[in-house]
Scaffold this motif. Structure first.
Motif, mmCIF file in Angstrom:
data_model
loop_
_atom_site.group_PDB
_atom_site.id
_atom_site.type_symbol
_atom_site.label_atom_id
_atom_site.label_comp_id
_atom_site.label_asym_id
_atom_site.label_seq_id
_atom_site.Cartn_x
_atom_site.Cartn_y
_atom_site.Cartn_z
ATOM 1 N N TRP A 143 1.140 -1.231 0.130
ATOM 2 C CA TRP A 143 0.451 -0.224 0.035
ATOM 3 C C TRP A 143 0.753 1.370 -0.112
ATOM 4 O O TRP A 143 1.739 1.177 0.454
ATOM 5 C CB TRP A 143 -0.843 -0.104 1.446
ATOM 6 C CG TRP A 143 -1.969 -0.819 1.281
ATOM 7 C CD1 TRP A 143 -2.176 -1.035 2.377
ATOM 8 C CD2 TRP A 143 -3.195 -0.684 0.740
ATOM 9 N NE1 TRP A 143 -3.821 -2.379 2.264
ATOM 10 C CE2 TRP A 143 -3.564 -2.188 0.446
ATOM 11 C CE3 TRP A 143 -3.653 0.008 -0.292
ATOM 12 C CZ2 TRP A 143 -5.759 -2.523 0.418
ATOM 13 C CZ3 TRP A 143 -5.185 -0.559 -1.702
ATOM 14 C CH2 TRP A 143 -5.301 -2.073 -1.007
ATOM 15 N N ILE A 144 0.107 2.505 -0.715
ATOM 16 C CA ILE A 144 0.918 3.098 -0.901
ATOM 17 C C ILE A 144 0.080 4.639 0.068
ATOM 18 O O ILE A 144 -1.377 3.968 -0.551
ATOM 19 C CB ILE A 144 1.494 3.544 -1.604
ATOM 20 C CG1 ILE A 144 0.821 4.625 -3.126
ATOM 21 C CG2 ILE A 144 3.217 2.474 -2.605
ATOM 22 C CD1 ILE A 144 1.785 4.847 -4.262
ATOM 23 N N GLY A 145 0.251 5.181 -0.197
ATOM 24 C CA GLY A 145 -1.002 6.412 0.655
ATOM 25 C C GLY A 145 -1.689 7.428 -0.404
ATOM 26 O O GLY A 145 -2.072 8.460 -0.176
ATOM 27 N N LEU A 146 -1.785 6.740 -1.452
ATOM 28 C CA LEU A 146 -2.483 7.147 -2.520
ATOM 29 C C LEU A 146 -3.905 6.435 -2.602
ATOM 30 O O LEU A 146 -4.294 5.371 -2.191
ATOM 31 C CB LEU A 146 -2.262 7.323 -4.181
ATOM 32 C CG LEU A 146 -2.208 8.814 -4.931
ATOM 33 C CD1 LEU A 146 -2.105 9.896 -4.934
ATOM 34 C CD2 LEU A 146 -1.980 7.860 -6.687
ATOM 35 N N THR A 147 -4.959 8.056 -2.423
ATOM 36 C CA THR A 147 -6.673 7.509 -3.087
ATOM 37 C C THR A 147 -7.257 8.378 -3.404
ATOM 38 O O THR A 147 -6.939 8.885 -3.350
ATOM 39 C CB THR A 147 -7.003 6.942 -0.811
ATOM 40 O OG1 THR A 147 -8.100 5.916 -1.322
ATOM 41 C CG2 THR A 147 -6.942 8.644 -0.663
ATOM 42 N N ARG A 148 -8.637 7.820 -3.849
ATOM 43 C CA ARG A 148 -9.236 8.500 -4.928
ATOM 44 C C ARG A 148 -10.622 9.402 -4.240
ATOM 45 O O ARG A 148 -10.381 8.802 -3.093
ATOM 46 C CB ARG A 148 -10.063 7.676 -5.225
ATOM 47 C CG ARG A 148 -10.850 8.348 -7.193
ATOM 48 C CD ARG A 148 -11.420 7.796 -7.655
ATOM 49 N NE ARG A 148 -12.418 6.733 -7.835
ATOM 50 C CZ ARG A 148 -12.460 5.535 -7.242
ATOM 51 N NH1 ARG A 148 -12.000 4.497 -8.103
ATOM 52 N NH2 ARG A 148 -13.427 4.832 -6.938
#
Length: 250
Positions: free
Chosen positions: A105-110
């Motif tokens: 997981w990386i800290g990018l989200t929609r």
């Protein structure tokens, strides 16, 4: 989102495993040797650069969902990994060398597409970093993000998988369902993680003489302790039930 007691216990043990048993390691920008050990703090380049910790689980059932990864990093004083530039992307790739299959997981989200002002925004532009970073660097795999019900982002790390149309499934980004279970990487602002681990004079000396120490012990602890949590919970429940039955008979 509230967590059930079992997942809270998992996070608590995870926090223990994220705390390294020694001072932060500092590697120079040109040092590509070795792999980042789970739970070990590694600072790349110098005191003005961020530090990182990896949570890697060989047992797939012990990996965590996106929100749990975010909370684990925040509880440890950092944030889920944001990648600001191609240089930082390469730094992470170097640190993950030699690790077995398992996406991160990386800290990018929609963001919610129903928010005001987002109705005419294309899907790729709706992704934001959970740490508030405004960096626009992206490293999507071919035809990603696919959007739909997949709103959280992983970094591919499948060195043994056959390549797809976009090449190897290695280090490029892919959007995934947020409840899927993956490894993750925490990121710490310059000085934050090392300040907790070293006095200033020691920290300064470490940056002047960059070193990298391989320490497989901490990863072995993750392999052994985390997968046994379900068994320990089962034993605890069974013991409690047995005691309750004995008391009820009296």
């Amino acid at each position: 989102m509230p967590l059930n007691p079992g997942r809270l216990l998992m996070l608590a043990v995870l926090m223990v495993m994220l705390v390294p048993d020694e001072a932060a390691r500092v590697v120079s920008g040109d040092d590509g040797g070795g792999a980042l050990c789970a739970g070990q703090t590694v600072c790349v380049g110098g005191p003005q650069r961020p530090c990182y910790k990896m949570a890697y689980f060989q047992d797939v059932s012990s990996r965590v969902a996106f929100r749990e990864a975010v909370q684990a990093c925040e509880m440890d004083g950092g944030s889920l990994l944001s990648i600001q530039s191609p240089t930082e992307q390469r730094d992470i790739e170097n640190l993950l060398g030699g690790i077995s299959d398992g996406d991160f997981w990386i800290g990018l989200t929609r963001v919610d597409q129903t928010e005001p002002g987002n109705s005419f925004t294309s899907c790729p532009q709706l992704y934001q970093w959970t740490d508030g970073s405004v960096a626009t660097f992206r490293n999507w795999y071919l035809d990603e993000p696919s959007c739909g019900g997949e709103a959280c982002v992983v970094m591919y790390h499948q060195p043994t998988a056959l390549p797809g149309l976009g090449g190897a499934y290695l280090y490029q980004w892919n959007d995934d369902r947020c409840n899927m279970k993956h490894n993750f990487i925490c990121k710490y602002k310059p000085g934050e993680s090392t300040n907790q681990l070293q006095p200033p004079e020691t920290r300064q000396a470490a940056f002047l003489t960059p070193t990298y120490v391989k320490s497989p012990v901490c990863m072995l602890l993750l392999y052994i302790v985390i997968p046994t949590i379900p068994l320990l919970l089962l034993i605890l429940v069974a013991s409690g039930t047995s005691c309750f039955q004995r008391i009820s008979r009296r």
